[in-house]
Scaffold this motif. Structure first.
Motif, short mmCIF file in Angstrom:
data_model
loop_
_atom_site.label_atom_id
_atom_site.label_comp_id
_atom_site.label_asym_id
_atom_site.label_seq_id
_atom_site.Cartn_x
_atom_site.Cartn_y
_atom_site.Cartn_z
N ALA A 7 -11.04 4.03 -16.33
CA ALA A 7 -9.57 3.66 -16.89
C ALA A 7 -9.24 5.20 -17.58
O ALA A 7 -10.18 6.31 -17.86
N SER A 8 -7.85 5.61 -17.49
CA SER A 8 -7.22 6.66 -18.21
C SER A 8 -7.25 6.70 -19.06
O SER A 8 -8.25 8.31 -20.05
N TRP B 235 -6.81 1.41 -1.01
CA TRP B 235 -7.15 0.54 0.28
C TRP B 235 -7.79 0.53 1.89
O TRP B 235 -8.45 0.03 2.13
N GLN B 236 -6.75 2.07 1.66
CA GLN B 236 -6.74 3.49 2.63
C GLN B 236 -8.35 3.48 3.09
O GLN B 236 -9.14 4.07 4.32
N LYS C 22 -5.65 10.34 -15.67
CA LYS C 22 -5.77 9.60 -14.82
C LYS C 22 -6.57 8.14 -14.53
O LYS C 22 -7.83 8.91 -14.25
N ASN C 23 -6.41 7.13 -14.25
CA ASN C 23 -7.23 6.12 -13.51
C ASN C 23 -8.11 6.73 -12.25
O ASN C 23 -7.64 7.19 -11.36
N GLU D 78 0.50 -1.46 -0.35
CA GLU D 78 0.17 -0.26 -0.62
C GLU D 78 0.62 1.05 0.16
O GLU D 78 0.82 2.49 -0.70
N LEU E 186 -10.17 4.94 -10.82
CA LEU E 186 -10.09 3.50 -9.63
C LEU E 186 -8.61 3.78 -8.83
O LEU E 186 -8.69 3.11 -8.08
N MET E 187 -8.11 4.52 -9.50
CA MET E 187 -6.32 4.61 -8.87
C MET E 187 -6.21 5.05 -7.55
O MET E 187 -5.48 5.79 -7.06
N ASN E 188 -7.55 6.26 -7.59
CA ASN E 188 -7.67 7.17 -6.18
C ASN E 188 -8.50 7.51 -5.25
O ASN E 188 -9.54 7.20 -5.92
N PRO E 189 -7.91 7.12 -3.96
CA PRO E 189 -9.44 7.30 -3.30
C PRO E 189 -9.77 7.63 -2.59
O PRO E 189 -10.95 7.49 -2.55
N THR F 97 3.07 1.68 -3.18
CA THR F 97 1.73 2.24 -4.56
C THR F 97 1.40 3.57 -4.32
O THR F 97 1.30 4.53 -5.11
N ASN G 150 -7.75 -2.10 -4.54
CA ASN G 150 -6.56 -1.71 -5.70
C ASN G 150 -5.96 -1.10 -4.18
O ASN G 150 -6.25 -0.50 -3.76
N GLU G 151 -4.19 -1.61 -4.75
CA GLU G 151 -3.74 -1.45 -2.83
C GLU G 151 -3.95 0.74 -3.05
O GLU G 151 -3.65 1.09 -1.67
N ALA G 152 -4.19 0.92 -4.25
CA ALA G 152 -3.88 2.67 -3.88
C ALA G 152 -5.19 2.92 -3.07
O ALA G 152 -5.30 4.12 -2.99
#
Lengths: 585, 326
Positions: B159-160, B272-273, B177-178, A541, B180-183, A544, B268-270
């Protein structure tokens, strides 16, 4: 085409496929074992016709032990996951010609109960909870605590008694000949639990590596990048050409295949430095790595969608020529997307080639890289505690370690799937009336790829590529040809040159910084896993967030301190203890 | 009754009263079954379903208090008390998964719960039956699309180079930017897609409730000079309020239940928080790491909180609005 060496497999190479021959070379890194090839050579000529009985009986220490094929009908149920390579080609391993052949040779009815890879862990748990155990487990990886705990809980039984009683002559001989593998497979209590899955050695342990678009490099006037600096230049050049410069599959892919972190001679997680266990993510150099990745991500040199990608999306992008570089695997992503391209259009300029493990300084030898273990615990065949005919099952499993079975795993049956030429070479191709060649082995491995049933876990599970023989000459395994004859020529060249080169480039490192597989006790393994589980989540995490700029690199020290606070030292101490023991300290 | 009295006569009498009452009751049920046997027959599969799939498995809850061993089985595994609960509460990700679960659910209740109600109210005002039917059909169609497919679409759109990814970038004037990769966007994507998928389906119940309102009330309201808006406020909403409250109580009971599938397919990891929730945590621990006892403890913990929330809401509702489940 007849001069192409790739079609011809030397008999020395054949011995290589036979474990005895293959592993002779790695006994001590030199060719000390001359007895092995000579003992295997005569049996080559009589291959195919030989049943297991002839060689088995000559080795079996006890007279009372029956020989194969079994006189009584026995069914051997094997619970197994289903390798993705076979999906869409067969329904079940039982449909693989090799398994039918295995049944015929041993006189046993081999019945695989396969479950898809994605649900393997769940199904494994359900299987055990149901108490309806199979005779054999093909791997016990999902079991908490691994094979040792499974033995303790009475899920599996030790194979040692059957080896001592002479039911497993081939495996016993193998361990006798190669004590190195016996040491790896033996538990701390001196038990042998499985019919192991030995990956081989040398290049077999490196099937993943960096792949770049050669045509784009040529266009930019660049050489194949070897250092981080050169990679930086190449990725920037790719960017200007309008392709995605580098496309890792996901964050874990970015780590486990170590495309760039290995330049710093470390991993994200545990590694060793002259016998001292260290943790990558807490090292100051790790910050440099993160800085670089962040810059690359920020400037669009990393695929902006990498976290939501999977193998399919990457393969689609590669096949469409949208990607400048990625992590590929020989026998898989290195050539398959490209095969699709040339099958469609032979004049396509797109060409993918392998690139070596990158370094920081030019000409340096990396101390770590992507590498598999020769022996991995929890893989291979395990006999369950509910096995109805343990002696017969032991013999059937042991047969996998016979020369015939090994050869059959890769080439099929002599006379049907390959011929031996007068000079002792294996020719797996038949010349057709129109001058083209047809693979005889297609019926043996319909569309499975290079290794065919070799993917079936047993032995040499992963020999989807070349295997080194004791004399050092290379053995190529036949491949499916496709319909387009022009594309065929290209593919042949690819197999012959590009893949060979990629494999040797990917293996161009010394794995001295790697923590080898260690035989932890159940308690230590559990304690270590409990600590590392949370830390790994935290590291993935954090990495990333750093790469994507969600977290400022100035907070790296806090990040490292948090890992310390999560007890990384305690886990490392366990690894250190076992590493010291292995190093004889 | 007759607690203080020790007279045998009274006791016998009270018992016989009880017996008579019970007998009456059974007789009534028997008669009811006889009269409405078809209705009972229709209910039977549901009753069996609940017994088999909801009550019988409760036997397994005990593994949360045991060190469950697959070979030994449920009853033979050793008791360990609250060990697994303590481990969960002390685990590194405890606060985070509980908070994420609550936040996603809270925003879901805030935005996704009223959406079908508003939609039903709006739909009610449409006079063209044809148009209303069409809208209704189109909006409840996504409900039948599987979550996996919906998530696949979300992946593509966000997606981007997906249309949402590009649209947001153009709107904000940044590089695509994607999403889904932005919390920052995870909860928004999660809840908006949820509304899109379920708004039509969930509105059916409210539409039915609106249709059940006595037309005389509207006529009376019109005579009193109420416009369309006033009718909605003073007639329609009070008319469907019992339905809304019951649905809200149900919703409260699911407050700590964030469906596993959708989060799992989108996170995804980006992110998770904000996206790692109790159900995904349970999945990783229980099914992937085979810590069955531990994940059962986590689930049970979750269920207890849900039950408390359900009960509290029901209690408050009963006091305030006299509408309640039990």
């Amino acid at each position: 085409m007849s001069n192409s060496t790739w079609k011809r497999i030397s008999s020395a190479g054949l011995s290589a496929v036979i474990l005895a021959g293959l592993l002779a070379g790695c006994n001590s890194g030199t060719n000390t074992s001359s007895s092995s090839p000579s003992s295997t050579a005569p049996s080559n000529s009589s291959s195919g016709s030989a049943g297991g009985s002839s060689s088995a009986s000559s080795e079996a220490p006890s007279q009372a032990v029956p020989t194969l094929p079994l006189s009584e009908p026995v069914t051997v149920t094997i619970f197994s996951n289903f390798n993705a390579k076979f999906v869409g080609k067969v329904e079940n391993y039982n449909d693989i010609p090799f398994v039918k052949w295995w049944s015929e040779q041993t006189g046993a009815t081999i019945d695989f109960q396969t479950v898809a890879n994605e649900v393997w862990n769940e199904q494994f748990g359900l299987k055990i909870a149901s108490k309806d155990l199979p005779d054999v487990f093909n791997g016990v990886g999902p079991y908490t605590g691994g094979d040792l705990q499974a033995l303790k809980d009475g899920v599996i039984v030790s194979l040692t008694p059957y080896m001592e009683q002479g039911y497993m002559p081939h495996l016993s001989k193998f361990y006798e000949t190669f004590p190195r593998y016996a040491d790896m497979a033996r538990t701390s209590d001196g038990d042998y639990l499985n019919v192991p899955n030995i990956r081989g050695y040398g290049e077999n342990l490196n099937s993943n590596g960096l792949v770049v678009r050669k045509d784009l490099l040529d266009q930019a006037g660049l050489e194949v990048p070897t250092t981080i600096e050169e990679w930086d230049a190449a990725l920037r050049a790719f960017k200007t050409m309008g392709v995605i410069p580098f496309s890792p599959r996901d964050n874990k892919w970015l780590n486990t295949n170590m495309p760039f972190i290995s330049a710093w001679n470390m991993t994200y997680f545990e590694y060793q430095d002259n016998g001292t266990v260290k943790y990558g993510a807490t090292q100051p150099e790790f910050k440099e790595y993160l800085q670089l990745m962040h810059t690359w991500y920020d400037e669009g040199l990393l695929d902006p969608d990498y976290l939501t990608s999977d193998t399919k999306t990457i393969t689609a992008k590669v096949s469409a020529g949208l990607v400048g570089s990625y992590v590929g695997a020989a026998g898989g992503n290195l050539q398959n997307p490209w095969y699709a391209i040339v099958e469609e259009n032979v004049d396509s300029p797109i060409e993918y080639i392998g690139a070596p493990v990158p370094t920081l300084e030019k000409g340096a030898t990396p101390k770590i890289g992507p590498r598999y273990d020769e022996y991995t615990a929890n893989n291979g065949f395990y006999m369950s505690s509910k096995c109805a005919n343990p002696e017969a099952v032991a013999m059937v499993l042991d047969y996998m370690y016979s020369e015939e079975a090994n050869r059959a795993l890769f080439f099929g049956v002599e006379g049907t799937h390959y011929n031996l030429t007068s000079d002792g070479l294996v020719d797996a191709y038949e010349k057709q009336a129109d001058g083209s060649y047809k693979s005889m082995g297609d019926s043996w491995k319909p569309g499975f790829g290079d290794a065919g049933p070799g993917y079936l876990v047993g032995i040499l599970d992963y020999a989807n590529k070349t295997i080194l023989d004791p004399t050092g000459s290379k053995v190529a395994v036949p491949m499916p040809l496709g319909d387009n004859p022009d594309a065929l020529a290209l593919k042949k060249r690819h197999i012959d040159e590009v893949r060979q080169e990629a494999l040797s480039l990917w293996a161009s490192f010394e794995a001295v910084n790697r923590v080898p597989a260690l035989n932890y006790s159940v308690e230590d393994a559990q304690a270590r896993a409990d600590i590392y589980k949370d830390i790994e989540t935290y590291v993935y995490e954090g990495v990333t967030q750093f790469i994507m700029g969600q977290r400022d690199l100035d907070t790296f020290d806090a990040f490292a301190a948090e890992i310390q606070a999560m007890g990384v030292d305690k886990a490392m101490a366990i690894t250190q203890k076992y590493l010291d023991a292995q190093n004889g300290k | 009754m007759a607690k203080t009295s020790t007279s045998p006569g009274t006791k016998a009498k009270s018992e016989s009263v009880l017996m008579v009452r019970l007998k009456d009751h059974f007789k009534m049920i028997r008669r009811d079954i006889h009269v409405n046997k078809h209705i009972y027959l229709i209910a039977l599969p549901m009753i069996i379903y609940y017994i088999i799939f909801k009550y019988v498995p409760m036997y397994g809850i005990q593994i949360a208090f045991k060190d469950y061993n697959l070979i030994k089985g449920i009853s033979a595994s050793p008791w360990v008390g609250f060990k697994h609960f303590i481990k969960f509460v002390n685990s590194y990700y405890f606060v985070r998964v509980v908070k994420n679960t609550f936040m996603i659910s809270f925003y879901g209740t805030l935005f996704a719960f009223p959406a079908p109600i508003i939609f039903a109210l709006l739909l009610n005002e449409i006079r063209s039956t044809k148009f209303r039917r069409t809208v209704q059909t189109i909006t409840y169609m996504p409900h039948f699309v599987s979550t996996v497919v919906v998530c696949g679409m979300i992946h593509m759109f966000c997606a981007s180079d997906g249309f949402l990814g590009v649209a947001v970038a153009n709107l904000l004037g940044t590089e695509a930017k994607n999403l889904l990769m932005n919390p920052k966007y995870f909860r928004t994507i999660y809840i908006l897609s949820d509304i899109w998928k379920n708004i039509g389906w969930n509105s059916i119940l409210y539409i039915a409730a609106i249709l059940g309102i006595d037309q005389a009330q509207y006529e009376a309201a019109v005579i009193d000079g109420a416009g369309k808006f006033a009718q909605a406020i003073y007639v329609t909403i009070p008319g469907i309020m019992p339905t809304v409250i019951i649905k809200l109580i149900f919703r409260m009971g699911e407050m700590m239940d964030v469906g596993f599938e959708k989060v799992f397919l989108l996170y995804n990891e980006a992110t998770w928080q904000v996206s790692d929730v109790i159900s995904t945590y349970t999945y990783r621990e229980g099914l992937l790491n085979m810590n069955y006892s531990y994940s059962s403890a986590v689930s049970l913990f979750n269920t207890v909180i849900n039950f408390v929330l359900l009960w509290t809401t029901n209690f408050i509702s009963r006091k305030v609005s006299e509408t309640s489940l039990f």
